[in-house]
Scaffold this motif. Structure first.
Motif, PDB file in Angstrom:
ATOM      1  N   GLU A 227     -45.644 145.597   2.377  1.00  0.00           N
ATOM      2  CA  GLU A 227     -46.017 145.337   0.990  1.00  0.00           C
ATOM      3  C   GLU A 227     -47.353 146.038   0.782  1.00  0.00           C
ATOM      4  O   GLU A 227     -48.362 145.643   1.367  1.00  0.00           O
ATOM      5  CB  GLU A 227     -46.140 143.831   0.761  1.00  0.00           C
ATOM      6  N   GLU A 228     -47.345 147.114   0.000  1.00  0.00           N
ATOM      7  CA  GLU A 228     -48.513 147.989  -0.162  1.00  0.00           C
ATOM      8  C   GLU A 228     -49.797 147.204  -0.406  1.00  0.00           C
ATOM      9  O   GLU A 228     -49.864 146.371  -1.304  1.00  0.00           O
ATOM     10  CB  GLU A 228     -48.284 148.948  -1.329  1.00  0.00           C
ATOM     11  N   GLY A 229     -50.792 147.452   0.447  1.00  0.00           N
ATOM     12  CA  GLY A 229     -52.086 146.808   0.306  1.00  0.00           C
ATOM     13  C   GLY A 229     -52.141 145.378   0.788  1.00  0.00           C
ATOM     14  O   GLY A 229     -53.192 144.749   0.751  1.00  0.00           O
ATOM     15  N   LYS A 230     -50.997 144.844   1.254  1.00  0.00           N
ATOM     16  CA  LYS A 230     -50.979 143.439   1.680  1.00  0.00           C
ATOM     17  C   LYS A 230     -50.538 143.245   3.121  1.00  0.00           C
ATOM     18  O   LYS A 230     -51.134 142.470   3.844  1.00  0.00           O
ATOM     19  CB  LYS A 230     -50.071 142.621   0.764  1.00  0.00           C
TER      20      LYS A 230
ATOM     21  N   ARG B 197     -63.218 149.645   9.051  1.00  0.00           N
ATOM     22  CA  ARG B 197     -62.595 150.915   9.432  1.00  0.00           C
ATOM     23  C   ARG B 197     -62.355 151.698   8.140  1.00  0.00           C
ATOM     24  O   ARG B 197     -61.308 151.548   7.512  1.00  0.00           O
ATOM     25  CB  ARG B 197     -61.252 150.680  10.105  1.00  0.00           C
ATOM     26  N   PRO B 198     -63.326 152.548   7.727  1.00  0.00           N
ATOM     27  CA  PRO B 198     -63.147 153.270   6.458  1.00  0.00           C
ATOM     28  C   PRO B 198     -61.878 154.120   6.420  1.00  0.00           C
ATOM     29  O   PRO B 198     -61.208 154.189   5.387  1.00  0.00           O
ATOM     30  CB  PRO B 198     -64.403 154.140   6.358  1.00  0.00           C
ATOM     31  N   ASN B 199     -61.533 154.754   7.545  1.00  0.00           N
ATOM     32  CA  ASN B 199     -60.358 155.634   7.545  1.00  0.00           C
ATOM     33  C   ASN B 199     -59.048 154.865   7.377  1.00  0.00           C
ATOM     34  O   ASN B 199     -58.044 155.435   6.984  1.00  0.00           O
ATOM     35  CB  ASN B 199     -60.320 156.492   8.813  1.00  0.00           C
ATOM     36  N   GLN B 200     -59.055 153.565   7.659  1.00  0.00           N
ATOM     37  CA  GLN B 200     -57.850 152.761   7.495  1.00  0.00           C
ATOM     38  C   GLN B 200     -57.926 151.856   6.266  1.00  0.00           C
ATOM     39  O   GLN B 200     -56.920 151.289   5.856  1.00  0.00           O
ATOM     40  CB  GLN B 200     -57.618 151.889   8.728  1.00  0.00           C
ATOM     41  N   GLY B 201     -59.120 151.692   5.710  1.00  0.00           N
ATOM     42  CA  GLY B 201     -59.273 150.838   4.543  1.00  0.00           C
ATOM     43  C   GLY B 201     -59.162 149.356   4.839  1.00  0.00           C
ATOM     44  O   GLY B 201     -58.617 148.599   4.039  1.00  0.00           O
ATOM     45  N   ASN B 202     -59.681 148.944   6.007  1.00  0.00           N
ATOM     46  CA  ASN B 202     -59.655 147.513   6.316  1.00  0.00           C
ATOM     47  C   ASN B 202     -60.871 147.102   7.141  1.00  0.00           C
ATOM     48  O   ASN B 202     -61.633 147.952   7.597  1.00  0.00           O
ATOM     49  CB  ASN B 202     -58.342 147.122   7.012  1.00  0.00           C
ATOM     50  N   ALA B 203     -61.027 145.816   7.308  1.00  0.00           N
ATOM     51  CA  ALA B 203     -62.120 145.237   8.090  1.00  0.00           C
ATOM     52  C   ALA B 203     -61.551 144.099   8.928  1.00  0.00           C
ATOM     53  O   ALA B 203     -60.603 143.428   8.498  1.00  0.00           O
ATOM     54  CB  ALA B 203     -63.211 144.719   7.159  1.00  0.00           C
ATOM     55  N   SER B 204     -62.132 143.879  10.127  1.00  0.00           N
ATOM     56  CA  SER B 204     -61.561 142.914  11.063  1.00  0.00           C
ATOM     57  C   SER B 204     -62.591 142.179  11.887  1.00  0.00           C
ATOM     58  O   SER B 204     -63.696 142.668  12.095  1.00  0.00           O
ATOM     59  CB  SER B 204     -60.661 143.634  12.081  1.00  0.00           C
ATOM     60  N   VAL B 205     -62.144 141.052  12.422  1.00  0.00           N
ATOM     61  CA  VAL B 205     -62.820 140.353  13.512  1.00  0.00           C
ATOM     62  C   VAL B 205     -61.701 139.814  14.408  1.00  0.00           C
ATOM     63  O   VAL B 205     -60.612 139.480  13.922  1.00  0.00           O
ATOM     64  CB  VAL B 205     -63.761 139.227  13.008  1.00  0.00           C
ATOM     65  N   TYR B 206     -61.954 139.774  15.709  1.00  0.00           N
ATOM     66  CA  TYR B 206     -60.921 139.410  16.688  1.00  0.00           C
ATOM     67  C   TYR B 206     -61.296 138.148  17.447  1.00  0.00           C
ATOM     68  O   TYR B 206     -62.478 137.874  17.677  1.00  0.00           O
ATOM     69  CB  TYR B 206     -60.705 140.552  17.688  1.00  0.00           C
ATOM     70  N   PHE B 207     -60.259 137.426  17.894  1.00  0.00           N
ATOM     71  CA  PHE B 207     -60.421 136.253  18.748  1.00  0.00           C
ATOM     72  C   PHE B 207     -59.106 136.034  19.476  1.00  0.00           C
ATOM     73  O   PHE B 207     -58.115 136.722  19.191  1.00  0.00           O
ATOM     74  CB  PHE B 207     -60.848 135.021  17.933  1.00  0.00           C
ATOM     75  N   ASN B 208     -59.098 135.142  20.442  1.00  0.00           N
ATOM     76  CA  ASN B 208     -57.886 134.882  21.216  1.00  0.00           C
ATOM     77  C   ASN B 208     -57.446 133.439  21.037  1.00  0.00           C
ATOM     78  O   ASN B 208     -58.273 132.553  20.793  1.00  0.00           O
ATOM     79  CB  ASN B 208     -58.129 135.138  22.707  1.00  0.00           C
TER      80      ASN B 208
ATOM     81  N   CYS C 194     -58.934 142.138   6.369  1.00  0.00           N
ATOM     82  CA  CYS C 194     -58.817 142.244   4.918  1.00  0.00           C
ATOM     83  C   CYS C 194     -58.765 143.712   4.517  1.00  0.00           C
ATOM     84  O   CYS C 194     -59.239 144.587   5.233  1.00  0.00           O
ATOM     85  CB  CYS C 194     -59.974 141.542   4.211  1.00  0.00           C
ATOM     86  N   TYR C 195     -58.193 143.945   3.363  1.00  0.00           N
ATOM     87  CA  TYR C 195     -58.162 145.273   2.752  1.00  0.00           C
ATOM     88  C   TYR C 195     -59.558 145.580   2.208  1.00  0.00           C
ATOM     89  O   TYR C 195     -60.245 144.715   1.694  1.00  0.00           O
ATOM     90  CB  TYR C 195     -57.121 145.293   1.634  1.00  0.00           C
ATOM     91  N   VAL C 196     -59.984 146.822   2.360  1.00  0.00           N
ATOM     92  CA  VAL C 196     -61.264 147.278   1.825  1.00  0.00           C
ATOM     93  C   VAL C 196     -61.004 148.557   1.026  1.00  0.00           C
ATOM     94  O   VAL C 196     -60.531 149.543   1.585  1.00  0.00           O
ATOM     95  CB  VAL C 196     -62.276 147.573   2.962  1.00  0.00           C
ATOM     96  N   PRO C 197     -61.298 148.556  -0.278  1.00  0.00           N
ATOM     97  CA  PRO C 197     -61.135 149.786  -1.040  1.00  0.00           C
ATOM     98  C   PRO C 197     -62.150 150.831  -0.572  1.00  0.00           C
ATOM     99  O   PRO C 197     -63.337 150.530  -0.429  1.00  0.00           O
ATOM    100  CB  PRO C 197     -61.400 149.375  -2.493  1.00  0.00           C
ATOM    101  N   VAL C 198     -61.666 152.023  -0.303  1.00  0.00           N
ATOM    102  CA  VAL C 198     -62.521 153.085   0.247  1.00  0.00           C
ATOM    103  C   VAL C 198     -62.454 154.308  -0.659  1.00  0.00           C
ATOM    104  O   VAL C 198     -61.360 154.833  -0.898  1.00  0.00           O
ATOM    105  CB  VAL C 198     -62.064 153.465   1.675  1.00  0.00           C
ATOM    106  N   PRO C 199     -63.602 154.755  -1.158  1.00  0.00           N
ATOM    107  CA  PRO C 199     -63.598 155.999  -1.938  1.00  0.00           C
ATOM    108  C   PRO C 199     -63.069 157.157  -1.086  1.00  0.00           C
ATOM    109  O   PRO C 199     -63.283 157.184   0.139  1.00  0.00           O
ATOM    110  CB  PRO C 199     -65.078 156.213  -2.273  1.00  0.00           C
ATOM    111  N   ASP C 200     -62.378 158.089  -1.706  1.00  0.00           N
ATOM    112  CA  ASP C 200     -61.775 159.207  -0.974  1.00  0.00           C
ATOM    113  C   ASP C 200     -62.771 159.928  -0.067  1.00  0.00           C
ATOM    114  O   ASP C 200     -62.423 160.321   1.042  1.00  0.00           O
ATOM    115  CB  ASP C 200     -61.136 160.209  -1.937  1.00  0.00           C
ATOM    116  N   ASP C 201     -64.014 160.085  -0.516  1.00  0.00           N
ATOM    117  CA  ASP C 201     -65.033 160.780   0.284  1.00  0.00           C
ATOM    118  C   ASP C 201     -65.308 160.081   1.617  1.00  0.00           C
ATOM    119  O   ASP C 201     -65.755 160.709   2.568  1.00  0.00           O
ATOM    120  CB  ASP C 201     -66.356 160.879  -0.474  1.00  0.00           C
ATOM    121  N   PHE C 202     -65.064 158.787   1.700  1.00  0.00           N
ATOM    122  CA  PHE C 202     -65.392 158.012   2.899  1.00  0.00           C
ATOM    123  C   PHE C 202     -64.186 157.808   3.821  1.00  0.00           C
ATOM    124  O   PHE C 202     -64.329 157.287   4.914  1.00  0.00           O
ATOM    125  CB  PHE C 202     -65.973 156.653   2.531  1.00  0.00           C
ATOM    126  N   LYS C 203     -62.997 158.204   3.375  1.00  0.00           N
ATOM    127  CA  LYS C 203     -61.791 157.983   4.189  1.00  0.00           C
ATOM    128  C   LYS C 203     -61.784 158.819   5.454  1.00  0.00           C
ATOM    129  O   LYS C 203     -61.011 158.557   6.360  1.00  0.00           O
ATOM    130  CB  LYS C 203     -60.537 158.231   3.363  1.00  0.00           C
TER     131      LYS C 203
END
Length: 155
Positions: free
Chosen positions: A42-45, A104-115, A126-135
């Motif tokens: 599902e695009e963006g989700k 991760r600007p090239n992927q357009g997302n942000a993360s934190v990890y745990f087990n 989460c999704y992060v909108p990234v301007p084309d210049d930053f991709k």
């Protein structure tokens, strides 16, 4: 905090063959690197990650033990405090030494990890909108670095 499933992962033997298969199913191709490819469910989700590898030679394939939960950007910024409040420790991702959430600007997302208690890899993302210049930025950036970059770009 958790809004839904952000991604699921599958191991594949041949990434090229699998990419063509999932394209035939009508999933929209998102991006790839040497041994992984992602398709939007599902695009963006939500998306599907395909990981090429020989699960018979490697006892642990990351795609078999990983789930990512979708959260909001603001919740991800507060995720370390939330995890601490429920007595869950964040862990570094990959070669990173920091447990801080990252962009991760090239992927357009942000993360934190745990087990989880069995060592399964869990992620808040989460999704992060990234301007084309930053991709084209492939470095992982802290929230502070990202927001400073975005604020400087808007001036």
């Amino acid at each position: 905090m958790i809004k839904g499933l952000y991604e699921a992962h599958l191991p594949v033997r041949n990434l090229e063959v699998s990419i063509e298969f999932y394209k035939k199913l009508g999933l929209n191709f998102a991006w790839r690197d040497d041994d992984t490819a992602f398709f939007w469910i599902e695009e963006g989700k939500s998306w599907l990650g395909l990981w090429q590898g020989d699960e018979y030679k490697t006892p642990y394939h990351p795609s078999l033990r990983h789930i990512a939960f979708g959260v909001s950007y603001e919740d991800l910024k507060k995720s370390l405090k939330w995890l601490e409040s429920i007595q869950v420790e964040a862990v570094p991702f990959g070669r990173r030494t920091s447990v801080e959430p990252f962009i991760r600007p090239n992927q357009g997302n942000a993360s934190v990890y745990f087990n989880d208690p069995d060592g399964n890899s869990l992620e808040l993302i989460c999704y992060v909108p990234v301007p084309d210049d930053f991709k084209k930025i492939t470095d992982k950036l802290s929230f502070e670095e990202w927001e400073k970059l975005m604020n400087n770009d808007l001036r």
